[in-house]
Design an enzyme around this catalytic site. Structure first.
Site, PDB file in Angstrom:
ATOM      1  N   SER A 143      42.712  59.476  36.137  1.00 45.41           N
ATOM      2  CA  SER A 143      43.570  58.701  37.043  1.00 45.41           C
ATOM      3  C   SER A 143      43.792  59.487  38.325  1.00 45.41           C
ATOM      4  O   SER A 143      43.778  60.732  38.314  1.00 45.41           O
ATOM      5  CB  SER A 143      44.923  58.441  36.374  1.00 45.41           C
ATOM      6  OG  SER A 143      45.859  57.970  37.330  1.00 45.41           O
ATOM      7  N   TYR A 158      51.851  62.256  31.926  1.00 46.35           N
ATOM      8  CA  TYR A 158      50.639  61.433  32.110  1.00 46.35           C
ATOM      9  C   TYR A 158      49.692  62.137  33.091  1.00 46.35           C
ATOM     10  O   TYR A 158      48.483  62.229  32.844  1.00 46.35           O
ATOM     11  CB  TYR A 158      51.054  60.045  32.623  1.00 46.35           C
ATOM     12  CG  TYR A 158      49.921  59.080  32.904  1.00 46.35           C
ATOM     13  CD1 TYR A 158      49.255  58.426  31.864  1.00 46.35           C
ATOM     14  CD2 TYR A 158      49.533  58.780  34.214  1.00 46.35           C
ATOM     15  CE1 TYR A 158      48.233  57.516  32.131  1.00 46.35           C
ATOM     16  CE2 TYR A 158      48.523  57.872  34.489  1.00 46.35           C
ATOM     17  CZ  TYR A 158      47.879  57.246  33.437  1.00 46.35           C
ATOM     18  OH  TYR A 158      46.872  56.341  33.699  1.00 46.35           O
TER      19      TYR A 158
HETATM   20  N1  NAD Z   1      45.903  50.243  35.580  1.00 46.90           N
HETATM   21  C1  NAD Z   1      45.921  51.315  36.370  1.00 46.90           C
HETATM   22  O1  NAD Z   1      46.477  51.298  37.471  1.00 46.90           O
HETATM   23  C2  NAD Z   1      45.233  52.583  35.926  1.00 46.90           C
HETATM   24  C3  NAD Z   1      45.067  53.609  36.877  1.00 46.90           C
HETATM   25  C4  NAD Z   1      44.433  54.788  36.493  1.00 46.90           C
HETATM   26  C5  NAD Z   1      43.985  54.953  35.197  1.00 46.90           C
HETATM   27  N2  NAD Z   1      44.175  53.949  34.288  1.00 46.90           N
HETATM   28  C6  NAD Z   1      43.696  54.179  32.936  1.00 46.90           C
HETATM   29  O2  NAD Z   1      42.762  53.169  32.599  1.00 46.90           O
HETATM   30  C7  NAD Z   1      42.731  52.984  31.187  1.00 46.90           C
HETATM   31  C8  NAD Z   1      42.884  51.500  30.868  1.00 46.90           C
HETATM   32  O3  NAD Z   1      44.152  51.077  31.299  1.00 46.90           O
HETATM   33  P1  NAD Z   1      44.542  49.554  31.607  1.00 46.90           P
HETATM   34  O4  NAD Z   1      45.222  49.544  32.927  1.00 46.90           O
HETATM   35  O5  NAD Z   1      43.386  48.644  31.366  1.00 46.90           O
HETATM   36  O6  NAD Z   1      45.700  49.325  30.539  1.00 46.90           O
HETATM   37  P2  NAD Z   1      45.766  48.539  29.161  1.00 46.90           P
HETATM   38  O7  NAD Z   1      47.113  48.846  28.588  1.00 46.90           O
HETATM   39  O8  NAD Z   1      45.388  47.121  29.373  1.00 46.90           O
HETATM   40  O9  NAD Z   1      44.617  49.235  28.291  1.00 46.90           O
HETATM   41  C9  NAD Z   1      44.797  50.306  27.435  1.00 46.90           C
HETATM   42  C10 NAD Z   1      44.307  49.908  26.048  1.00 46.90           C
HETATM   43  O10 NAD Z   1      44.345  51.070  25.213  1.00 46.90           O
HETATM   44  C11 NAD Z   1      44.759  50.649  23.930  1.00 46.90           C
HETATM   45  N3  NAD Z   1      45.305  51.800  23.207  1.00 46.90           N
HETATM   46  C12 NAD Z   1      46.536  52.371  23.357  1.00 46.90           C
HETATM   47  N4  NAD Z   1      46.675  53.373  22.486  1.00 46.90           N
HETATM   48  C13 NAD Z   1      45.509  53.451  21.768  1.00 46.90           C
HETATM   49  C14 NAD Z   1      45.054  54.279  20.713  1.00 46.90           C
HETATM   50  N5  NAD Z   1      45.835  55.237  20.204  1.00 46.90           N
HETATM   51  N6  NAD Z   1      43.806  54.073  20.211  1.00 46.90           N
HETATM   52  C15 NAD Z   1      43.018  53.079  20.709  1.00 46.90           C
HETATM   53  N7  NAD Z   1      43.416  52.253  21.709  1.00 46.90           N
HETATM   54  C16 NAD Z   1      44.639  52.447  22.232  1.00 46.90           C
HETATM   55  C17 NAD Z   1      45.791  49.568  24.194  1.00 46.90           C
HETATM   56  O11 NAD Z   1      45.994  48.745  23.043  1.00 46.90           O
HETATM   57  C18 NAD Z   1      45.166  48.834  25.380  1.00 46.90           C
HETATM   58  O12 NAD Z   1      44.330  47.770  24.952  1.00 46.90           O
HETATM   59  C19 NAD Z   1      43.859  53.866  30.638  1.00 46.90           C
HETATM   60  O13 NAD Z   1      43.314  55.084  30.186  1.00 46.90           O
HETATM   61  C20 NAD Z   1      44.739  54.094  31.844  1.00 46.90           C
HETATM   62  O14 NAD Z   1      45.510  55.279  31.735  1.00 46.90           O
HETATM   63  C21 NAD Z   1      44.780  52.773  34.631  1.00 46.90           C
END
Ligand code: NAD
Length: 252
Positions: A143, A158
């Site tokens: 991130s 985080y």
């Molecule tokens: N949305 C943003 O702005 C953003 C920015 C930077 C990084 N990210 C990263 O991108 C990735 C995806 O995030 P997103 O925004 O699609 O959110 P999201 O919450 O839709 O996706 C995360 C998924 O991970 C699953 N999850 C949580 N704990 C878990 C575990 N222990 N084992 C297996 N699965 C698990 C959740 O059920 C969910 O489906 C994450 O790693 C997040 O930190 C997101």
């Protein structure tokens, strides 16, 4: 349309959320000819995505990336069904918007565990297979928060977890390159998913956009397209890299 992942078997963790980066990635990989493996800890979400894809080219598995046993089971079931593993996208992640002094021991554990330990365990489960094949691509979802010391919704723990992923990924790239296994990381900026949904009012959004040269929030598709590049042979001389997908929010 050129297809970049034909014959490839690709695992995406945390990929069952309807509006998440993971499912968008699985869809794009599938459109590019891959067989896709969707894993997620959310059993109900897994049930909902079963049926979105032709069963011959898709496997949906409920699994927790923090459990070594679950990660090994995923690798085993993928090998049983498809006989190889070409790509792993470590996408499962959780966040918590709290301040430094508010971080409780349990919060620290779960944020570090899902983001960082999960990357370690799932990567360890697929690495022997990729080494034996002599080819593989592991992609880690870090991130902008790792680089800036905070995004918008993530707390300091985080940031620490996501920065840890960058270090772990680079070390893995050094060790595994000789076996043909590439390891790269992606640092998304603010991407409109459930993580952000409903948490931004218009004034907050306008303020955030002032700091984004491309003048919009990112979409799951923006990140998925970068994953596609890193998963495919288009990037076959790239390892140990960190690719920003942030609209210019952080330029360094
Ligand atoms: N949305 C943003 O702005 C953003 C920015 C930077 C990084 N990210 C990263 O991108 C990735 C995806 O995030 P997103 O925004 O699609 O959110 P999201 O919450 O839709 O996706 C995360 C998924 O991970 C699953 N999850 C949580 N704990 C878990 C575990 N222990 N084992 C297996 N699965 C698990 C959740 O059920 C969910 O489906 C994450 O790693 C997040 O930190 C997101």
């Amino acid at each position: 349309m050129a297809k970049f992942l034909e014959e490839k078997v690709c695992i995406v963790t945390g990929a069952a959320g309807a509006n998440g980066i993971g499912l968008r990635t699985a869809k794009l990989f599938y459109e590019h000819g891959a067989s896709v493996v969707i894993t997620d800890v959310n059993e109900q979400a897994c049930d909902e995505v079963r049926g979105l894809f032709d069963e011959k080219r898709c496997l949906v598995l409920t699994a927790n990336v923090v459990s070594k046993g679950d990660c090994d089971r995923v690798a085993g079931e993928v090998m049983e069904k498809f006989g190889r593993i070409d790509v792993l996208v470590n996408n499962a992640g959780i966040t918590q918007p709290v301040k430094f002094e508010e971080i409780q021991p349990d919060d620290y554990d779960r944020i570090l565990d899902v983001n960082l330990r999960g990357m370690l365990y799932m990567s360890q489960s697929v690495t022997p297979i990729m080494k034996q094949q002599g080819v593989g691509s592991i992609i880690n979802t870090s991130s902008v928060s790792a680089q800036r010391g905070g995004g918008i919704f993530g707390g300091p723990h985080y940031s620490a977890a996501k920065a840890g992923m960058l270090g772990l990924g680079k070390a893995m790239a050094r060790e595994l390159g000789v076996f043909g296994v590439r390891v790269n990381s992606v640092t998304p900026g603010l991407i409109a998913t459930d993580i952000t949904d409903g948490k931004l009012d218009d004034a907050m959004k306008a303020k955030i956009l002032e700091g984004i040269p491309l003048n919009r929030l990112g979409t799951p598709e923006d990140v998925a397209k970068t994953f596609l590049f890193l998963a495919s042979d288009l990037s076959d001389y790239i390892t140990g890299a960190t690719i920003d997908v942030n609209g210019g929010m952080h330029i360094h």
